[in-house]
Design an enzyme around this catalytic site. Sequence first.
Site, PDB file in Angstrom:
ATOM      1  N   ASP A 558       0.809  -1.121   0.060  1.00  0.00           N
ATOM      2  CA  ASP A 558       0.142   0.044  -0.056  1.00  0.00           C
ATOM      3  C   ASP A 558       0.751   1.282  -0.046  1.00  0.00           C
ATOM      4  OD1 ASP A 558      -1.427   2.396   1.350  1.00  0.00           O
ATOM      5  OD2 ASP A 558      -2.974   0.985   1.696  1.00  0.00           O
ATOM      6  N   ILE A 587      -5.055   2.184   0.685  1.00  0.00           N
ATOM      7  CA  ILE A 587      -5.235   1.578  -0.539  1.00  0.00           C
ATOM      8  C   ILE A 587      -5.337   0.110  -0.792  1.00  0.00           C
ATOM      9  CG2 ILE A 587      -3.959   1.030  -3.131  1.00  0.00           C
ATOM     10  CD1 ILE A 587      -2.548   3.836  -2.490  1.00  0.00           C
ATOM     11  N   ASP A 588      -4.843  -0.475   0.351  1.00  0.00           N
ATOM     12  CA  ASP A 588      -4.962  -1.858   0.587  1.00  0.00           C
ATOM     13  C   ASP A 588      -6.458  -2.443   0.301  1.00  0.00           C
ATOM     14  OD1 ASP A 588      -2.550  -3.198   0.827  1.00  0.00           O
ATOM     15  OD2 ASP A 588      -2.547  -2.523   2.770  1.00  0.00           O
ATOM     16  N   ALA A 589      -7.275  -1.963   1.278  1.00  0.00           N
ATOM     17  CA  ALA A 589      -8.616  -2.446   1.173  1.00  0.00           C
ATOM     18  C   ALA A 589      -9.410  -1.987  -0.136  1.00  0.00           C
ATOM     19  CB  ALA A 589      -9.559  -1.798   2.325  1.00  0.00           C
ATOM     20  N   GLY A 592      -8.568  -4.565  -2.497  1.00  0.00           N
ATOM     21  CA  GLY A 592      -9.375  -5.633  -2.306  1.00  0.00           C
ATOM     22  C   GLY A 592     -10.835  -5.680  -3.055  1.00  0.00           C
TER      23      GLY A 592
END
Length: 826
Positions: A558, A587-589, A592
């Site tokens: 991220d 940004i990670d979530a 996903g």
Amino acid sequence: MTDRPLSHIRVLDFGHYLAGPMVGMMLADLGAEVIRIDPPGGPRWDDPAFTMLSRGKRALTLDLKTDQGRKTALDMVARADVVIDNFRPGVMQRLRLGPADLRAANLGIVSLSLPGFGSTDPELAKLAAWEAVIAARTGQFTDMGLNRQLMGINPSFTPLGLASAYGATFGAMAVLLALGARDRMGGDHIEVPLASALFEGLVYNCEQIENYPARYKSPRELELDRRRAGGLPLDLSYVDLGAFLDPFYRTYRCADGRGFYVVSCSIVTHPRRVLEVLGLDDLAATLPDFDAYLDQKDWPDAWAMRNYPVGPRDRARVAEAMQAAFLTRPSWEWEELFGLAKAPASAQRSTREWLADPHALASGLVLEVDDPRHGRMRQLGNLAWLADDTGAMDKRPGPMADEFRADLPTLLAEPPRAEPLGKGAGGWLDGLKVVDLTNVIAGPTIGSTLARFGAQVTSVQPVSPSVDPWNAIVFGLHAHRGKESVLLNLGAERGRAALARLIVGADVVTMNGTDQQRDALGLTPAALAAINPRAILAQLDAWGGPLRGPKSDHLGYDDLAQAATGVMVRFGGGPDTPEEHAHFGTIDALTGYAACVALGAALERRRITGKGGVARAALAGCGAMIQAQFMYDFDGRAPFDEPSGRKTRGWGPFYHCYRAADGWMFFAAPNERGAALARVPELADLTSQPEEGLTEALVDRFAGHPIAHWQERFRGGSASVVPLGSLSVNRDAGLHHESDGPADIRRATYRAIRHDQHPMGRWVDLVAPNAVRPEHAAITIPGPAPKPGAETRTILARLGYTEDEIAAMVAAGAAGEGWAEKYLPE
């Protein structure tokens, strides 16, 4: 149907600002026919960003306040599959285009509404929900990260459109999953409140664990605790922060003066790779390295090299040695060397630099489109795509006004869409089987999101953990909710054989990794098709795109996508003071969720053709997505001068954080501007004042009365005043205890669950899955994440292994039943 995944889908896009048009763009990018419906006089948002978000669409002007305009709209609805709007609650109903009206025209229609706040929220539903109003009320501007708290800066403003980005991905995903279940369940109306989506996207920033062990706190968290406990001032400078940054999680200066961000902590091999690339092998040999899953009382040394963070004894000397090494080469050389060594890192870039980056352009993460208004235009690329979709890179420029008018008679001559077969109950994904090979946050988010819609998700993780417990367990409390867990050694023949058995019976396999990592697991598209030709691989990584680029096989996280795409330079206020964005998983979530959009398109294609394939998303693509309002460039573009830096509190006097007599609030009147002030007796005299200096005048005036006073004064119209909320306060106000039974998660904008019967032995508070609110389909509140390996024997038995075979696999290390005695090592 052509070879595009969504070529058989027609979408009517009534969206007028960021989230709605972005959903339409994502569906158009996947091949859907998207028709943008404009009001008389043209779109409400006349901006190059809107031009970008309109790519692949056609436009039609309709006056929905007239009988003829409404009739034409409903005639089009009868021949469409999806309708998108992002008006305030009640607007579509007043136009007689609400969910019931749409269903009367087409029983199979899937309609999506993207209001700012929940339509059933008695307090917030009627607010004029500008992007920053949503952010302010949710808590995005409050306690903006550990840096800002240690520097005593609160609140902070950021122009990033997180709410719209999260809402758009949830919306596009929900539309596609509802379409896939339409034959079984009929059409559906879906509401995605942007504030609820933002709250979910920031879940890791309000996760709360009972008696949280201090070993997982970073140096900045410990210093913050120390200062607060001792009543010491929070007054660190940007330079002071360096003493509290982990050596493997910070920015360094290179020989060319550019910042270089390293995120190489928590994975067993990454810190050592970093030191080897830098020529610091001798230093690495002096650092302690032992099992991170031991309790701290059993550690043989003060800290472990494979366990974040580096201990205070060695932190300064490691960071100083690394900084000296970085100064020996320019950033572009280090980027290439780190990429080859599989050591995650990235040079810091501005947004404009990312738009011209060779890898971004080569991979399709940035597109070049010939726009009739702006000429050759660089813009954010695909956010979700299928690997074998040859049309993914072929982008038609945004529409001109009434581009669709000549085709309207042909469309209206089509027969209405066929009625769906039935009205079944349950979740959109009931019966879907998912094999989850992911770790950390972005990848596991795919499976945990699918579980809420009814999917059965089996998490496969290694017998010997490659990720430390901070990432695997602490973040996994949310990322692995609703799954079952098996531990397999995929380096062993029997472990790979067990995985193959899982895949044979699966619909979806998820992984986060590069193509090289995917292929090393034996999951090339050809190999996957040989095991199960209907299986879909949902794959995300850092730098992948529809095409190959020079960084496609580099590793990243991220924060590295933030560094590369300009988020950190923007947030920090310039190239000399970059900061990671304030929120874990920013940004990670999102990535996903974007992978779930790609998967939804792949499932829809499989429903039509029976074909599996590879569904993709990338962290760098989503790093651009949260900057969508600015993520474009062309000759003659206005300067990249959006608000940035630590002291920013708004975007001009009419879109700004102000302190009232009883606390901070956000004032938004970007449309009314001076007319809004004219309606308020205490402010009417300021309407003649130039905007330069108006902010300071409003600071003085707003300080004279409490927030409620200003809310009442600005009630009505398109202006809004909201108190600056807090993620933790919103969590606690909407908290439901799991032991109290099922929760009603759809009424309020913000809801959270206290898992007070958690197998960890501690309670944990997590955001409830209430961003997606179907009218008919069920949403499952996922149960607690299991202890890794808790169901290993059960799952292997289900695959046909005998008790003796399972015992032999465990004894040989091909399978495992746990990483540590405790769920969360202390």
